[in-house]
Write a protein that holds these residues in place. Sequence first.
Motif, PDB file in Angstrom:
ATOM      1  N   UNK A 358       0.833  -1.203   0.000  1.00 10.71           N
ATOM      2  CA  UNK A 358       0.000   0.000   0.000  1.00 10.71           C
ATOM      3  C   UNK A 358       0.866   1.250   0.000  1.00 10.71           C
ATOM      4  N   UNK A 359       0.539   2.179  -0.897  1.00  8.66           N
ATOM      5  CA  UNK A 359       1.193   3.484  -0.958  1.00  8.66           C
ATOM      6  C   UNK A 359       0.109   4.543  -0.853  1.00  8.66           C
ATOM      7  N   UNK A 360       0.230   5.445   0.125  1.00  2.00           N
ATOM      8  CA  UNK A 360      -0.771   6.505   0.260  1.00  2.00           C
ATOM      9  C   UNK A 360      -0.155   7.850  -0.109  1.00  2.00           C
ATOM     10  N   UNK A 361      -0.913   8.616  -0.889  1.00  2.00           N
ATOM     11  CA  UNK A 361      -0.537   9.965  -1.314  1.00  2.00           C
ATOM     12  C   UNK A 361      -1.654  10.880  -0.839  1.00  2.00           C
ATOM     13  N   UNK A 362      -1.377  11.701   0.177  1.00  2.55           N
ATOM     14  CA  UNK A 362      -2.466  12.434   0.814  1.00  2.55           C
ATOM     15  C   UNK A 362      -2.020  13.798   1.317  1.00  2.55           C
ATOM     16  N   UNK A 363      -2.796  14.824   0.993  1.00  3.20           N
ATOM     17  CA  UNK A 363      -2.625  16.115   1.651  1.00  3.20           C
ATOM     18  C   UNK A 363      -3.619  16.182   2.802  1.00  3.20           C
ATOM     19  N   UNK A 364      -3.181  16.727   3.922  1.00  2.00           N
ATOM     20  CA  UNK A 364      -3.960  16.662   5.165  1.00  2.00           C
ATOM     21  C   UNK A 364      -5.088  17.694   5.160  1.00  2.00           C
ATOM     22  N   UNK A 365      -6.325  17.184   5.301  1.00  2.00           N
ATOM     23  CA  UNK A 365      -7.510  18.037   5.371  1.00  2.00           C
ATOM     24  C   UNK A 365      -8.447  17.569   6.470  1.00  2.00           C
ATOM     25  N   UNK A 366      -7.917  16.809   7.413  1.00  2.00           N
ATOM     26  CA  UNK A 366      -8.704  16.331   8.549  1.00  2.00           C
ATOM     27  C   UNK A 366      -7.751  16.014   9.688  1.00  2.00           C
ATOM     28  N   UNK A 367      -8.284  16.039  10.904  1.00  2.05           N
ATOM     29  CA  UNK A 367      -7.449  15.909  12.105  1.00  2.05           C
ATOM     30  C   UNK A 367      -7.181  14.445  12.452  1.00  2.05           C
TER      31      UNK A 367
END
Length: 407
Positions: A358-367
Motif C-alpha cells: 500500500x502506498x498513500x498519497x495524501x494532503x492533510x484536510x482532517x485531524x
Amino acid sequence: MEQPLCVPPPLRGTDPGSFAERTVRERWPRIVAQTIQVNDFPASINKRLRALHDELPDGPIRPLQDPGAPDLRLWNEWIAPYLGETWASAPWLFAEHYLYRRILEATGYFQPGPTHLLDPFRKQKTAALDPSAEAVAMLARAANERATCPEQARAHLPLLLLTSLWGNQIDLSMWSADKAPRHLGTTRETAHLLVNETEAAHAHLEAIAPARVDLLADNAGFELLCDLVLIDGLLAAGYAHTVVLHLKAHPTFVSDALIADVLELLSRLANASDSAPRLLAKRLRSHIAAGHLQLTDSFIWNCPLPMRAFPALPHAELARSDLVIAKGDANYRRLVDDAHWPFTTPFAEVVSYFPAPLLVLRTLKAEVVVGLEETRIGEVASRDPEWLTNGHWGVIQFYCPPRPVSP
C-alpha cells in the motif's frame, strides 16, 4: 499470541473545537446550499434540499427514502446502527458519506425522471479544469516525453508521485479551484512532506515489475489528470502491465471522480488546442482499449465504512494487486478508521490488516494522521496551527505486508 489492535474512538462532529465539528455545522450546510445555487433544479427538488439543509447539524439520522435505488438495502444496513443519533453525534466518516447519499436522494438521482443519473456537482467539476490549461499542457508535454523513454519514466517516478500527491490540493468540497493551495512546481513540494517513503515504494516497484497496480482515485478535474499522468508513467516505465483505476459509483464529496469524469477529461484533452494534451489523450485511450488501464467503479467506495470493516470480497479483490495506491484525504481517513490515533502511532501497525502493498498519497484536510515523528509534529505545529486541515502538508507512506513464513 499477538494482541488484536485496539482502534480508538472515531472522529465525530461533537468533538469540541474540531474540524469535524466545523464541517457539520458550517461546511455541510454551505455545500447543500451551493448544490441548490449552481443547479437549475425544479422547485420540488430545491424544497427537499432545503429540508436537508435544515436538518443540519442536530437532526436525526433516518433511513433512506429512495425506493428502487440499487444501493437502498445496503444503505439501510449501514444506517441501522446510527438511527436515533444526530448528524453531529454519529461518526464523522459515516455522517459525511450519508450526507452525500442524502443529496442524491433529494435530487432524484436514482429515480425515473429528468434528474435520473444527473450529477449535481458536474458544473463545479467541469469549471475546476478551466483555470489550469497551461498546467495541463505542461503535464502532457512531460508525459509524452516519458512515453518515448522508459529510462526517463523510471527516473521520474518520484516526481510523478509528488505531482499526484499535490494534485490532491484541488478539492472542491474544501475550496474553489482558484483558491486552493498550490505546491506543484515550488520548493514546498518536498519541504511540506511530513513523511516521504518514496524510496521504499520505488524499490518495491523495481523488484516486482511488471506489476498490477490499483489506484483508488479521489478528485476529478486537475487531480484526476495528475493521477492519469502517474498511470501513464507507470506503464511507460514498465513498472505496471495493468493499472486498475477504482472510481466512485455515484457522485460524492462534490468532486470525487466517476468513470464519466474520466471519459469527459479524456474528451477535453482530445479537443485541446495544444497538441500535447491531444497526444496524451490518444495514448490513454489506447491503454484503455488494450486493457492496460481498466476503469472500474463500485458502491464500496461510496460506503460509510472504514476499510478495516469492508466485506471479504473487496479485500480479496485488492489482495490480487501488487501495489495499491490510495489517493487523498477520504481514502486515508477510511484506511485508518477515521479514529483518534496518536499521531505517532506507526502507520504499518494501523494498516496491518490491509491485504496488499500500500502506498498513500495524501494532503492533510482532517485531524487524523499516523506515522509521524514527535519532533516533526512540534516543528510543524509551531509554524502552522492549521497544519492538520489546511491542505498545505502531505504524506507519502508505504506499507508492505510481511511475507508468510514457510512451514
